[in-house]
Motif scaffolding. Structure first.
Motif, mmCIF file in Angstrom:
data_model
loop_
_atom_site.group_PDB
_atom_site.id
_atom_site.type_symbol
_atom_site.label_atom_id
_atom_site.label_comp_id
_atom_site.label_asym_id
_atom_site.label_seq_id
_atom_site.Cartn_x
_atom_site.Cartn_y
_atom_site.Cartn_z
ATOM 1 N N PRO A 152 3.054 45.251 -22.767
ATOM 2 C CA PRO A 152 3.286 43.781 -22.253
ATOM 3 C C PRO A 152 4.580 43.266 -22.618
ATOM 4 O O PRO A 152 5.074 42.534 -21.883
ATOM 5 N N GLN A 153 4.807 43.653 -23.700
ATOM 6 C CA GLN A 153 5.994 42.942 -24.531
ATOM 7 C C GLN A 153 7.475 43.434 -23.727
ATOM 8 O O GLN A 153 8.278 43.079 -23.328
ATOM 9 N N ALA B 67 7.277 44.833 -20.699
ATOM 10 C CA ALA B 67 7.180 44.491 -19.122
ATOM 11 C C ALA B 67 8.000 43.065 -19.286
ATOM 12 O O ALA B 67 8.938 42.800 -18.341
ATOM 13 N N SER B 68 7.701 42.050 -20.306
ATOM 14 C CA SER B 68 8.355 40.790 -20.264
ATOM 15 C C SER B 68 9.819 40.801 -20.379
ATOM 16 O O SER B 68 10.519 39.974 -19.989
ATOM 17 N N GLU C 21 -0.835 49.379 -26.523
ATOM 18 C CA GLU C 21 -1.575 48.212 -25.814
ATOM 19 C C GLU C 21 -0.729 47.030 -25.998
ATOM 20 O O GLU C 21 -0.618 45.933 -25.266
#
Ligand code: SME
Length: 166
Positions: free
Chosen positions: A21-22, A24-25, A17
């Protein structure tokens, strides 16, 4: 883009989790497939420290080694051969709890004991696989499959930007 990877010290779910997101960025605005595979393999390896983490790309009737973290690996794998070629042929994630029990497993490293291979899709066809090897038995489970398939979807979105690279 984040310049330093944040690694959760919690459960495996927490680690994914925090990681996704890292990733994705880092990849969302980058169209270069090899650059994204390089950063994704580095971020996965920095987070989980598995024995081998990397990609193979579909090139004709073979998988060809792509960016990875870990020891020297086989360069080319035929469709349907080994865990990687089987995941490509069957177009599905394969979890191998004990590589000695998988007929045809390709031992790039004799230290690998368990493995997971997740296909990446573009327009419904497999264009690459993500392969992660562990030195321990039974390392990978449905949690890994769930999050690594989400990761593969993220990468497919970025592949849309880079179809010319395939
Ligand atoms: N074990 C894989 C080959 C790739 S390496 O593990 C990096 C397989 O059986 O397809």
């Amino acid at each position: 883009m984040a310049e330093e990877l944040i690694v959760s010290q919690g459960t495996k779910e927490d680690m994914y989790e925090t990681l996704l997101p890292q990733i994705a960025s880092v990849i969302e605005d980058e169209p270069d497939l090899v650059a994204n595979m390089a950063n994704v393999s580095a971020m996965l390896a920095d987070t989980f420290r598995h024995w081998w983490t990397g990609f193979y790309r579909v090139q004709g009737e073979e998988l060809v080694l792509g960016p990875f973290q870990g020891p020297l690996a086989c360069t080319r794998i035929r469709r349907g051969r080994g865990v990687c070629g089987t995941a490509w042929e069957q177009a599905k994630t394969i979890i191998v709890p004990d590589v000695d029990q998988f007929p045809g497993h390709i031992a790039c490293s004799s230290l690998s004991r368990s493995e997971i291979v997740v296909p990446l899709f573009q327009s419904g066809r497999v264009v690459a696989v993500l392969d992660i090897d562990s030195k321990e038995l039974n390392t990978f489970d449905a949690v890994d499959a769930h999050y690594l398939e989400r990761l593969a979807e993220l990468m497919s979105s970025s592949l849309c930007l880079s179809a010319k690279n395939l």
